[in-house]
Design a protein around this motif. Structure first.
Motif, PDB file in Angstrom:
ATOM      1  N   ALA A   1       2.229  12.391 -12.699  1.00 41.74           N
ATOM      2  CA  ALA A   1       3.625  11.970 -12.856  1.00 41.74           C
ATOM      3  C   ALA A   1       4.182  11.431 -11.542  1.00 41.74           C
ATOM      4  O   ALA A   1       4.921  10.442 -11.529  1.00 41.74           O
ATOM      5  CB  ALA A   1       4.478  13.145 -13.351  1.00 41.74           C
ATOM      6  N   ARG A   2       3.822  12.073 -10.434  1.00 37.97           N
ATOM      7  CA  ARG A   2       4.301  11.599  -9.134  1.00 37.97           C
ATOM      8  C   ARG A   2       3.736  10.222  -8.808  1.00 37.97           C
ATOM      9  O   ARG A   2       4.442   9.349  -8.297  1.00 37.97           O
ATOM     10  CB  ARG A   2       3.946  12.602  -8.030  1.00 37.97           C
ATOM     11  N   MET A   3       2.454  10.024  -9.108  1.00 38.52           N
ATOM     12  CA  MET A   3       1.836   8.726  -8.855  1.00 38.52           C
ATOM     13  C   MET A   3       2.469   7.649  -9.729  1.00 38.52           C
ATOM     14  O   MET A   3       2.801   6.558  -9.241  1.00 38.52           O
ATOM     15  CB  MET A   3       0.324   8.807  -9.089  1.00 38.52           C
ATOM     16  N   ALA A   4       2.641   7.950 -11.016  1.00 38.59           N
ATOM     17  CA  ALA A   4       3.253   6.977 -11.929  1.00 38.59           C
ATOM     18  C   ALA A   4       4.669   6.631 -11.481  1.00 38.59           C
ATOM     19  O   ALA A   4       5.070   5.460 -11.505  1.00 38.59           O
ATOM     20  CB  ALA A   4       3.248   7.526 -13.359  1.00 38.59           C
ATOM     21  N   GLY A   5       5.423   7.635 -11.053  1.00 43.33           N
ATOM     22  CA  GLY A   5       6.781   7.387 -10.600  1.00 43.33           C
ATOM     23  C   GLY A   5       6.830   6.544  -9.333  1.00 43.33           C
ATOM     24  O   GLY A   5       7.653   5.638  -9.206  1.00 43.33           O
ATOM     25  N   ALA A   6       5.937   6.823  -8.393  1.00 42.65           N
ATOM     26  CA  ALA A   6       5.899   6.043  -7.151  1.00 42.65           C
ATOM     27  C   ALA A   6       5.493   4.600  -7.432  1.00 42.65           C
ATOM     28  O   ALA A   6       6.077   3.664  -6.874  1.00 42.65           O
ATOM     29  CB  ALA A   6       4.941   6.686  -6.155  1.00 42.65           C
ATOM     30  N   ILE A   7       4.503   4.415  -8.285  1.00 38.10           N
ATOM     31  CA  ILE A   7       4.064   3.061  -8.637  1.00 38.10           C
ATOM     32  C   ILE A   7       5.210   2.295  -9.301  1.00 38.10           C
ATOM     33  O   ILE A   7       5.501   1.158  -8.936  1.00 38.10           O
ATOM     34  CB  ILE A   7       2.812   3.099  -9.529  1.00 38.10           C
TER      35      ILE A   7
ATOM     36  N   LEU B   1       0.842  -1.193   0.000  1.00 32.70           N
ATOM     37  CA  LEU B   1       0.000   0.000   0.000  1.00 32.70           C
ATOM     38  C   LEU B   1       0.876   1.241   0.000  1.00 32.70           C
ATOM     39  O   LEU B   1       1.703   1.425   0.899  1.00 32.70           O
ATOM     40  CB  LEU B   1      -0.919   0.012   1.226  1.00 32.70           C
ATOM     41  N   LEU B   2       0.697   2.092  -1.008  1.00 33.54           N
ATOM     42  CA  LEU B   2       1.392   3.364  -1.101  1.00 33.54           C
ATOM     43  C   LEU B   2       0.418   4.449  -0.657  1.00 33.54           C
ATOM     44  O   LEU B   2      -0.696   4.518  -1.168  1.00 33.54           O
ATOM     45  CB  LEU B   2       1.844   3.658  -2.534  1.00 33.54           C
ATOM     46  N   VAL B   3       0.824   5.269   0.287  1.00 34.24           N
ATOM     47  CA  VAL B   3      -0.014   6.356   0.776  1.00 34.24           C
ATOM     48  C   VAL B   3       0.691   7.665   0.437  1.00 34.24           C
ATOM     49  O   VAL B   3       1.828   7.891   0.854  1.00 34.24           O
ATOM     50  CB  VAL B   3      -0.244   6.254   2.299  1.00 34.24           C
ATOM     51  N   PHE B   4       0.017   8.511  -0.332  1.00 33.42           N
ATOM     52  CA  PHE B   4       0.557   9.824  -0.682  1.00 33.42           C
ATOM     53  C   PHE B   4       0.158  10.815   0.408  1.00 33.42           C
ATOM     54  O   PHE B   4      -1.017  10.921   0.758  1.00 33.42           O
ATOM     55  CB  PHE B   4      -0.007  10.279  -2.030  1.00 33.42           C
ATOM     56  N   ALA B   5       1.143  11.547   0.919  1.00 29.87           N
ATOM     57  CA  ALA B   5       0.881  12.509   1.988  1.00 29.87           C
ATOM     58  C   ALA B   5       1.733  13.754   1.812  1.00 29.87           C
ATOM     59  O   ALA B   5       2.824  13.697   1.255  1.00 29.87           O
ATOM     60  CB  ALA B   5       1.187  11.878   3.347  1.00 29.87           C
ATOM     61  N   LYS B   6       1.210  14.850   2.305  1.00 32.01           N
ATOM     62  CA  LYS B   6       1.953  16.105   2.351  1.00 32.01           C
ATOM     63  C   LYS B   6       2.295  16.393   3.801  1.00 32.01           C
ATOM     64  O   LYS B   6       1.573  15.993   4.718  1.00 32.01           O
ATOM     65  CB  LYS B   6       1.100  17.264   1.827  1.00 32.01           C
TER      66      LYS B   6
ATOM     67  N   ALA C   1       6.121   5.953  11.603  1.00 34.53           N
ATOM     68  CA  ALA C   1       6.525   5.088  12.713  1.00 34.53           C
ATOM     69  C   ALA C   1       5.312   4.406  13.350  1.00 34.53           C
ATOM     70  O   ALA C   1       5.344   3.202  13.637  1.00 34.53           O
ATOM     71  CB  ALA C   1       7.292   5.896  13.755  1.00 34.53           C
ATOM     72  N   ARG C   2       4.228   5.162  13.569  1.00 36.44           N
ATOM     73  CA  ARG C   2       3.024   4.575  14.177  1.00 36.44           C
ATOM     74  C   ARG C   2       2.427   3.487  13.297  1.00 36.44           C
ATOM     75  O   ARG C   2       1.883   2.505  13.805  1.00 36.44           O
ATOM     76  CB  ARG C   2       1.981   5.661  14.451  1.00 36.44           C
ATOM     77  N   ALA C   3       2.500   3.658  11.989  1.00 29.30           N
ATOM     78  CA  ALA C   3       1.894   2.691  11.062  1.00 29.30           C
ATOM     79  C   ALA C   3       2.861   1.598  10.627  1.00 29.30           C
ATOM     80  O   ALA C   3       2.458   0.662   9.942  1.00 29.30           O
ATOM     81  CB  ALA C   3       1.352   3.418   9.826  1.00 29.30           C
ATOM     82  N   GLY C   4       4.134   1.734  10.986  1.00 32.39           N
ATOM     83  CA  GLY C   4       5.123   0.774  10.508  1.00 32.39           C
ATOM     84  C   GLY C   4       5.379   0.921   9.019  1.00 32.39           C
ATOM     85  O   GLY C   4       5.630  -0.057   8.319  1.00 32.39           O
ATOM     86  N   ALA C   5       5.326   2.156   8.538  1.00 39.24           N
ATOM     87  CA  ALA C   5       5.505   2.442   7.109  1.00 39.24           C
ATOM     88  C   ALA C   5       6.938   2.886   6.835  1.00 39.24           C
ATOM     89  O   ALA C   5       7.586   3.491   7.689  1.00 39.24           O
ATOM     90  CB  ALA C   5       4.542   3.547   6.663  1.00 39.24           C
ATOM     91  N   THR C   6       7.402   2.591   5.637  1.00 39.67           N
ATOM     92  CA  THR C   6       8.671   3.132   5.185  1.00 39.67           C
ATOM     93  C   THR C   6       8.417   4.492   4.555  1.00 39.67           C
ATOM     94  O   THR C   6       7.328   4.755   4.029  1.00 39.67           O
ATOM     95  CB  THR C   6       9.364   2.198   4.170  1.00 39.67           C
ATOM     96  N   LEU C   7       9.397   5.359   4.611  1.00 42.15           N
ATOM     97  CA  LEU C   7       9.273   6.723   4.087  1.00 42.15           C
ATOM     98  C   LEU C   7       9.927   6.834   2.709  1.00 42.15           C
ATOM     99  O   LEU C   7      11.012   6.288   2.492  1.00 42.15           O
ATOM    100  CB  LEU C   7       9.942   7.712   5.033  1.00 42.15           C
ATOM    101  N   HIS C   8       9.264   7.566   1.823  1.00 39.58           N
ATOM    102  CA  HIS C   8       9.769   7.779   0.465  1.00 39.58           C
ATOM    103  C   HIS C   8       9.443   9.201   0.050  1.00 39.58           C
ATOM    104  O   HIS C   8       8.420   9.755   0.441  1.00 39.58           O
ATOM    105  CB  HIS C   8       9.116   6.801  -0.521  1.00 39.58           C
ATOM    106  N   ARG C   9      10.285   9.782  -0.783  1.00 40.32           N
ATOM    107  CA  ARG C   9      10.041  11.115  -1.338  1.00 40.32           C
ATOM    108  C   ARG C   9       9.226  10.962  -2.622  1.00 40.32           C
ATOM    109  O   ARG C   9       9.562  10.155  -3.491  1.00 40.32           O
ATOM    110  CB  ARG C   9      11.367  11.802  -1.655  1.00 40.32           C
ATOM    111  N   GLN C  10       8.160  11.759  -2.754  1.00 40.41           N
ATOM    112  CA  GLN C  10       7.399  11.732  -3.996  1.00 40.41           C
ATOM    113  C   GLN C  10       8.273  12.249  -5.134  1.00 40.41           C
ATOM    114  O   GLN C  10       9.035  13.200  -4.942  1.00 40.41           O
ATOM    115  CB  GLN C  10       6.146  12.610  -3.889  1.00 40.41           C
ATOM    116  N   PRO C  11       8.170  11.623  -6.309  1.00 38.45           N
ATOM    117  CA  PRO C  11       8.924  12.113  -7.473  1.00 38.45           C
ATOM    118  C   PRO C  11       8.454  13.513  -7.875  1.00 38.45           C
ATOM    119  O   PRO C  11       7.394  13.976  -7.441  1.00 38.45           O
ATOM    120  CB  PRO C  11       8.574  11.106  -8.574  1.00 38.45           C
ATOM    121  N   ALA C  12       9.211  14.162  -8.713  1.00 35.91           N
ATOM    122  CA  ALA C  12       8.855  15.484  -9.217  1.00 35.91           C
ATOM    123  C   ALA C  12       7.730  15.370 -10.244  1.00 35.91           C
ATOM    124  O   ALA C  12       7.484  14.304 -10.804  1.00 35.91           O
ATOM    125  CB  ALA C  12      10.080  16.139  -9.857  1.00 35.91           C
ATOM    126  N   GLY C  13       7.065  16.493 -10.481  1.00 35.46           N
ATOM    127  CA  GLY C  13       6.049  16.550 -11.518  1.00 35.46           C
ATOM    128  C   GLY C  13       4.660  16.800 -10.963  1.00 35.46           C
ATOM    129  O   GLY C  13       4.474  17.007  -9.764  1.00 35.46           O
TER     130      GLY C  13
END
Length: 163
Positions: free
Chosen positions: A93-99, A7-12, A77-89
């Protein structure tokens, strides 16, 4: 596809004036940021529940502008998720890059934003079930956008709408 997706979660980062800007016009930037914090926390709690239930294998928090924000790190940390930077665009484009990036690590992925507090483990399980029979799944939202997207390796960029 038999393996559960990631599961990828996009967040700001929940910075007043950068999140829920249309809502901020009515209630103010600080209050809108507080709403966003609650939405993000609910989304990540549902994500953790989905992982506990075996619906998803991993949770990746894809952050904008970057994962080095105290509140985003705490959410992850609370969710046990790994952190990633959203791609540019733009968002597409950011969704396609993350996928594309996540599909290098996982056989299939679901992608959601933080504005969808009703996407609980049962909803995500239905998306994963539909993804098993389609290259991609889009979940329509009441506002006309898609509230979930899913894809597996070799999948098309567009596919069944999941209804």
């Amino acid at each position: 596809m038999s393996a559960a997706p990631a599961l990828l979660v996009f967040a700001k980062a929940p910075v007043p004036g950068r999140v829920k800007t249309r809502l901020a016009v009515t209630i103010g930037a600080a209050a809108a940021a507080a709403v966003y914090r609650e939405l993000a926390a609910t989304t990540l709690a549902h994500a953790a529940g989905a992982r506990s239930a075996g619906v998803v294998t991993a949770i990746e928090l894809w952050c904008d502008p970057d994962p080095d924000h105290d509140e985003l790190r705490a959410l992850a940390a609370r969710a046990g998720a790994t952190l990633h930077r959203q791609p540019a665009g733009d968002l597409g484009a950011r969704m396609a890059g993350a996928i594309a990036d996540a599909l290098q690590r996982h056989a299939a992925v679901l992608l959601v934003g933080t504005d969808c507090p009703l996407l609980d483990a049962a909803y995500l399980a239905r998306a994963a079930e539909l993804l098993a029979g389609h290259d991609a799944v889009l979940g329509p939202a009441e506002d006309g956008h898609d509230d979930r997207q899913a894809q597996h390796r070799g999948g098309a960029t567009r596919g069944a709408d999941g209804r």
